[in-house]
Design a protein around this motif. Structure first.
Motif, PDB file in Angstrom:
ATOM      1  N   SER A   1      70.315  46.221  32.831  1.00 57.22           N
ATOM      2  CA  SER A   1      69.205  45.445  32.241  1.00 57.22           C
ATOM      3  C   SER A   1      69.436  43.953  32.429  1.00 57.22           C
ATOM      4  O   SER A   1      68.500  43.192  32.709  1.00 57.22           O
ATOM      5  CB  SER A   1      69.070  45.748  30.745  1.00 57.22           C
ATOM      6  N   GLY A   2      70.687  43.528  32.273  1.00 54.50           N
ATOM      7  CA  GLY A   2      71.034  42.121  32.463  1.00 54.50           C
ATOM      8  C   GLY A   2      70.758  41.647  33.876  1.00 54.50           C
ATOM      9  O   GLY A   2      70.321  40.502  34.093  1.00 54.50           O
ATOM     10  N   VAL A   3      70.980  42.521  34.857  1.00 53.16           N
ATOM     11  CA  VAL A   3      70.716  42.148  36.251  1.00 53.16           C
ATOM     12  C   VAL A   3      69.213  41.990  36.476  1.00 53.16           C
ATOM     13  O   VAL A   3      68.787  41.122  37.244  1.00 53.16           O
ATOM     14  CB  VAL A   3      71.330  43.180  37.226  1.00 53.16           C
ATOM     15  N   MET A   4      68.403  42.793  35.797  1.00 51.74           N
ATOM     16  CA  MET A   4      66.949  42.615  35.902  1.00 51.74           C
ATOM     17  C   MET A   4      66.557  41.221  35.422  1.00 51.74           C
ATOM     18  O   MET A   4      65.714  40.553  36.028  1.00 51.74           O
ATOM     19  CB  MET A   4      66.228  43.691  35.084  1.00 51.74           C
ATOM     20  N   GLU A   5      67.182  40.758  34.355  1.00 52.60           N
ATOM     21  CA  GLU A   5      66.923  39.410  33.849  1.00 52.60           C
ATOM     22  C   GLU A   5      67.358  38.350  34.849  1.00 52.60           C
ATOM     23  O   GLU A   5      66.727  37.303  34.986  1.00 52.60           O
ATOM     24  CB  GLU A   5      67.637  39.210  32.511  1.00 52.60           C
ATOM     25  N   THR A   6      68.441  38.637  35.570  1.00 55.35           N
ATOM     26  CA  THR A   6      68.928  37.723  36.606  1.00 55.35           C
ATOM     27  C   THR A   6      67.857  37.495  37.664  1.00 55.35           C
ATOM     28  O   THR A   6      67.583  36.360  38.065  1.00 55.35           O
ATOM     29  CB  THR A   6      70.205  38.301  37.275  1.00 55.35           C
ATOM     30  N   ALA A   7      67.249  38.579  38.137  1.00 61.13           N
ATOM     31  CA  ALA A   7      66.214  38.468  39.163  1.00 61.13           C
ATOM     32  C   ALA A   7      65.033  37.651  38.645  1.00 61.13           C
ATOM     33  O   ALA A   7      64.501  36.788  39.358  1.00 61.13           O
ATOM     34  CB  ALA A   7      65.758  39.863  39.589  1.00 61.13           C
ATOM     35  N   ALA A   8      64.640  37.895  37.398  1.00 69.23           N
ATOM     36  CA  ALA A   8      63.519  37.157  36.805  1.00 69.23           C
ATOM     37  C   ALA A   8      63.859  35.680  36.643  1.00 69.23           C
ATOM     38  O   ALA A   8      63.025  34.803  36.907  1.00 69.23           O
ATOM     39  CB  ALA A   8      63.146  37.780  35.459  1.00 69.23           C
ATOM     40  N   THR A   9      65.092  35.386  36.232  1.00 71.01           N
ATOM     41  CA  THR A   9      65.520  33.992  36.031  1.00 71.01           C
ATOM     42  C   THR A   9      65.509  33.223  37.344  1.00 71.01           C
ATOM     43  O   THR A   9      65.049  32.073  37.407  1.00 71.01           O
ATOM     44  CB  THR A   9      66.931  33.952  35.407  1.00 71.01           C
ATOM     45  N   CYS A  10      66.013  33.861  38.395  1.00 74.16           N
ATOM     46  CA  CYS A  10      66.010  33.220  39.717  1.00 74.16           C
ATOM     47  C   CYS A  10      64.583  32.903  40.135  1.00 74.16           C
ATOM     48  O   CYS A  10      64.286  31.789  40.582  1.00 74.16           O
ATOM     49  CB  CYS A  10      66.691  34.127  40.744  1.00 74.16           C
ATOM     50  N   GLN A  11      63.689  33.857  39.981  1.00 75.47           N
ATOM     51  CA  GLN A  11      62.290  33.674  40.386  1.00 75.47           C
ATOM     52  C   GLN A  11      61.618  32.570  39.584  1.00 75.47           C
ATOM     53  O   GLN A  11      60.922  31.721  40.138  1.00 75.47           O
ATOM     54  CB  GLN A  11      61.537  35.006  40.221  1.00 75.47           C
ATOM     55  N   GLU A  12      61.830  32.578  38.285  1.00 70.41           N
ATOM     56  CA  GLU A  12      61.164  31.615  37.405  1.00 70.41           C
ATOM     57  C   GLU A  12      61.645  30.190  37.616  1.00 70.41           C
ATOM     58  O   GLU A  12      60.900  29.229  37.371  1.00 70.41           O
ATOM     59  CB  GLU A  12      61.378  32.022  35.939  1.00 70.41           C
ATOM     60  N   GLY A  13      62.881  30.022  38.082  1.00 67.91           N
ATOM     61  CA  GLY A  13      63.429  28.687  38.280  1.00 67.91           C
ATOM     62  C   GLY A  13      62.584  27.842  39.213  1.00 67.91           C
ATOM     63  O   GLY A  13      62.348  26.651  38.970  1.00 67.91           O
ATOM     64  N   PHE A  14      62.082  28.444  40.280  1.00 65.64           N
ATOM     65  CA  PHE A  14      61.275  27.701  41.249  1.00 65.64           C
ATOM     66  C   PHE A  14      59.929  27.284  40.664  1.00 65.64           C
ATOM     67  O   PHE A  14      59.345  26.296  41.095  1.00 65.64           O
ATOM     68  CB  PHE A  14      61.055  28.551  42.511  1.00 65.64           C
ATOM     69  N   GLY A  15      59.443  28.028  39.683  1.00 69.83           N
ATOM     70  CA  GLY A  15      58.150  27.731  39.077  1.00 69.83           C
ATOM     71  C   GLY A  15      58.193  26.607  38.063  1.00 69.83           C
ATOM     72  O   GLY A  15      57.149  26.211  37.527  1.00 69.83           O
TER      73      GLY A  15
ATOM     74  N   ASN B   1      63.975  39.055  44.823  1.00 72.71           N
ATOM     75  CA  ASN B   1      63.987  39.153  43.357  1.00 72.71           C
ATOM     76  C   ASN B   1      63.210  40.378  42.883  1.00 72.71           C
ATOM     77  O   ASN B   1      63.636  41.099  41.977  1.00 72.71           O
ATOM     78  CB  ASN B   1      63.404  37.883  42.733  1.00 72.71           C
ATOM     79  N   TYR B   2      62.060  40.613  43.507  1.00 74.23           N
ATOM     80  CA  TYR B   2      61.240  41.773  43.153  1.00 74.23           C
ATOM     81  C   TYR B   2      62.005  43.070  43.412  1.00 74.23           C
ATOM     82  O   TYR B   2      62.037  43.972  42.567  1.00 74.23           O
ATOM     83  CB  TYR B   2      59.938  41.752  43.953  1.00 74.23           C
ATOM     84  N   ASN B   3      62.625  43.156  44.588  1.00 71.35           N
ATOM     85  CA  ASN B   3      63.345  44.379  44.943  1.00 71.35           C
ATOM     86  C   ASN B   3      64.529  44.635  44.016  1.00 71.35           C
ATOM     87  O   ASN B   3      64.760  45.779  43.603  1.00 71.35           O
ATOM     88  CB  ASN B   3      63.823  44.320  46.403  1.00 71.35           C
ATOM     89  N   LEU B   4      65.278  43.581  43.674  1.00 66.86           N
ATOM     90  CA  LEU B   4      66.414  43.763  42.770  1.00 66.86           C
ATOM     91  C   LEU B   4      65.924  44.208  41.399  1.00 66.86           C
ATOM     92  O   LEU B   4      66.489  45.126  40.793  1.00 66.86           O
ATOM     93  CB  LEU B   4      67.225  42.472  42.646  1.00 66.86           C
ATOM     94  N   PHE B   5      64.873  43.571  40.914  1.00 64.22           N
ATOM     95  CA  PHE B   5      64.301  43.932  39.618  1.00 64.22           C
ATOM     96  C   PHE B   5      63.866  45.399  39.619  1.00 64.22           C
ATOM     97  O   PHE B   5      64.182  46.161  38.702  1.00 64.22           O
ATOM     98  CB  PHE B   5      63.105  43.016  39.315  1.00 64.22           C
TER      99      PHE B   5
END
Length: 197
Positions: free
Chosen positions: A147-161, A174-178
């Motif tokens: 579950s923590g790794v799913m948050e990692t993918a979301a955090t990486c994606q959101e950083g650019f926004g 990020n989508y694939n890892l999530f």
């Protein structure tokens, strides 16, 4: 490449693990004949139906691509999904290194890429340890870490926004890892429900 070699070795480990958990005196053909040919479709359909965020298509395509997945059970599918997530994380680390050496990004995007590199480094470590926890039957720990790794993918994606007009060059990764972690979690949940307490 190192991660490809590791992934191939892990497939042998999964096959060995599945054979060793069978009851003594059970032949390999008996094990395989008792496994449904469409376990991947059934599993992916259940996961997609249970969660609006999980993609049946990505689940099915990813698992079908691994030959051993056609002759396994839920426990084996969970291991394969975790292995695929680990492969995604290591592939993404390589991609980020290439992007960091590119001249196509401004300072903000480069800072985001550096953050993502650290996030994915931690994610790869976490997934590798989640595999160990799963094999040790520490299913709750495996679920927490995944579950923590799913948050990692979301955090990486959101950083650019965080910057107006910012676009992530890692959206697909990020989508694939999530998704892969979500699929692994779903399968682990299904498997643990079937395991006597």
């Amino acid at each position: 490449m190192l991660h490809s070699s590791f992934f191939s070795q892990s497939c042998y480990l999964i096959f060995f693990f599945l054979i060793t958990i069978a009851p003594l005196g059970t032949s390999c053909s008996t094990i395989l004949s008792g496994i449904s040919n469409d376990i991947i479709d059934q599993t992916c359909e259940k996961c997609a139906n249970q969660s609006i965020i999980l993609s049946y298509s990505l689940c099915s395509t990813s698992l079908q691509a691994i030959p051993v997945s056609h002759a396994t059970n839920l426990q084996g599918l969970a291991l394969i999904a975790l292995e695929l997530a680990l492969q995604n994380a290591t592939d993404t680390l390589s991609r980020i290194q290439v992007l960091l050496n590119s001249t196509d990004f401004d300072n903000f995007a480069l800072a985001c890429l550096k953050d993502c590199f650290q996030l994915y480094t931690d994610a790869a470590w976490t997934i590798a340890h989640s595999l160990g926890a799963f094999l040790s039957e520490n299913y709750e720990i495996t679920k927490t870490w995944t579950s923590g790794v799913m948050e990692t993918a979301a955090t990486c994606q959101e950083g650019f926004g965080e910057k107006k007009g910012g676009v992530s060059p890692l959206t697909k990764e990020n989508y694939n890892l999530f998704q892969l972690c979500g699929i692994a979690l779903c399968i682990i949940h299904m498997f643990t429900l079937a395991v006597p307490s």
